[in-house]
Design an enzyme around this catalytic site. Sequence first.
Site, mmCIF file in Angstrom:
data_model
loop_
_atom_site.group_PDB
_atom_site.id
_atom_site.type_symbol
_atom_site.label_atom_id
_atom_site.label_comp_id
_atom_site.label_asym_id
_atom_site.label_seq_id
_atom_site.Cartn_x
_atom_site.Cartn_y
_atom_site.Cartn_z
ATOM 1 N N ASP A 184 0.830 -1.216 0.000
ATOM 2 C CA ASP A 184 0.000 0.000 0.000
ATOM 3 C C ASP A 184 0.860 1.260 0.000
ATOM 4 O OD1 ASP A 184 -2.415 1.367 -0.035
ATOM 5 O OD2 ASP A 184 -2.584 1.411 2.153
ATOM 6 N N GLY A 185 0.322 2.322 -0.575
ATOM 7 C CA GLY A 185 0.986 3.624 -0.536
ATOM 8 C C GLY A 185 1.495 4.120 -1.878
ATOM 9 N N ARG A 238 0.006 7.688 -2.702
ATOM 10 C CA ARG A 238 0.591 8.764 -1.893
ATOM 11 C C ARG A 238 2.052 9.027 -2.280
ATOM 12 N NH1 ARG A 238 -0.952 6.109 3.456
ATOM 13 N NH2 ARG A 238 -1.521 4.458 1.992
ATOM 14 N N ARG A 254 -1.224 9.129 -9.911
ATOM 15 C CA ARG A 254 -1.184 7.911 -9.086
ATOM 16 C C ARG A 254 -0.557 6.739 -9.831
ATOM 17 N NH1 ARG A 254 -4.289 7.463 -4.658
ATOM 18 N NH2 ARG A 254 -4.570 5.253 -5.079
ATOM 19 N N HIS A 313 2.015 3.321 -9.007
ATOM 20 C CA HIS A 313 1.789 1.889 -9.243
ATOM 21 C C HIS A 313 2.949 1.297 -10.049
ATOM 22 C CE1 HIS A 313 -2.052 2.174 -7.404
ATOM 23 N NE2 HIS A 313 -2.626 2.871 -8.374
ATOM 24 N N SER A 361 -7.735 -5.370 -4.653
ATOM 25 C CA SER A 361 -8.796 -5.956 -3.829
ATOM 26 C C SER A 361 -10.120 -5.949 -4.572
ATOM 27 C CB SER A 361 -8.940 -5.173 -2.517
ATOM 28 O OG SER A 361 -9.581 -3.932 -2.747
ATOM 29 N N GLU A 381 -12.616 -4.574 -3.632
ATOM 30 C CA GLU A 381 -13.151 -3.210 -3.492
ATOM 31 C C GLU A 381 -12.457 -2.212 -4.429
ATOM 32 O OE1 GLU A 381 -12.254 -5.151 -0.831
ATOM 33 O OE2 GLU A 381 -14.332 -5.652 -0.310
ATOM 34 N N TRP A 438 -12.079 -2.270 -7.479
ATOM 35 C CA TRP A 438 -12.826 -2.051 -8.734
ATOM 36 C C TRP A 438 -13.602 -0.741 -8.677
ATOM 37 C CZ3 TRP A 438 -11.470 -4.790 -12.773
ATOM 38 C CH2 TRP A 438 -11.059 -6.120 -12.616
ATOM 39 N N LEU A 466 9.643 -21.362 -4.862
ATOM 40 C CA LEU A 466 8.891 -20.322 -4.159
ATOM 41 C C LEU A 466 7.469 -20.306 -4.689
ATOM 42 C CD1 LEU A 466 8.611 -17.693 -2.404
ATOM 43 C CD2 LEU A 466 9.354 -16.420 -4.427
ATOM 44 N N ARG A 511 2.214 -4.768 6.209
ATOM 45 C CA ARG A 511 1.475 -3.751 5.461
ATOM 46 C C ARG A 511 2.321 -2.493 5.415
ATOM 47 N NH1 ARG A 511 -4.774 -2.126 4.920
ATOM 48 N NH2 ARG A 511 -4.434 -0.443 3.418
ATOM 49 N N GLU A 546 1.543 -13.189 12.636
ATOM 50 C CA GLU A 546 2.163 -12.027 13.285
ATOM 51 C C GLU A 546 2.037 -10.817 12.349
ATOM 52 O OE1 GLU A 546 3.402 -11.859 16.370
ATOM 53 O OE2 GLU A 546 2.832 -13.965 16.655
#
Length: 249
Positions: A12-13, A16, A25, A29, A57, A59, A61, A123, A180, A199
Amino acid sequence: MNVPRHIAIIMDGNGRWAAGRKRPRMIGHRAGARAVNICIDFCLERGIQALTLFAFSSENWGRPQEEVSALMKLFLNALEREVVELERRGVRVRFIGERAPFSDAIRQRMAEAEARTAGNDRLHLNVAASYGGRQDIAAAARSLAEDVAAGRLRPEDIDEAAVAARVALADLPPPDLFIRTGGELRVSNFLLWQLAYTELWFTDTLWPEFNAATLQRAIDDYAARERRFGLTAEQLAASAQEPEEQRPA
Ligand code: IPE
Ligand code: IPE
Ligand code: MG
């Protein structure tokens, strides 16, 4: 040292980060893609078994159409660019989340990436795209209900293990460490079921600036934590002294 087997990250971020540079923006990305590669390299070098990245996510969309379509383009380009190298390096790629809302081109690339890397196991790279934790649990409930309706399953047989077997990433150990970036202290509908005993680690660092040193800090903090899973510290100390086969699961 206690190294996580599975790391899950909310990247995230980006927006910003770009705003701080007075850029659109989308530039954020794009810059974030570099941090993804840093994490993959790190996990490969350290022998970490699984990395799950929240890319988009269910959301997301709802964001402005311009941003959504630019993200889709970025996603498609990344799929085209990276898959051969991931295949070569022993990475198994998987996508979790709803496929239906994506374009045919993206769905096809996703299926191709999964098929090409299906034989790898160095992985496990899981990309959560159009993913929502509530949606994941609802889909598991639906699939259990279908089996009950068809007479393949009795309601009394639905226990934690039955649900766990039908949510995303059922074949991998649940995340040991959740990270996060971007400073928000929330889970934002990421792996709700799977994070029950994970954790949690938060940083103000914006995703495009995330690097190996930040990841190392998270892993060091993780190593110093005591995971008690509801037991007491004394119980854990006692069971650590027992031979492996007598320890509580
Ligand atoms: C995360 O960065 C990437 C996606 C959700 C696709 P954001 O776009 O949420 O960046 P901020 O939180 O607005 O800075
Ligand atoms: C979570 O970030 C989703 C991804 C990083 C893909 P958001 O930026 O969408 O989350 P909120 O809106 O801050 O909760
Ligand atoms: Mg955000």
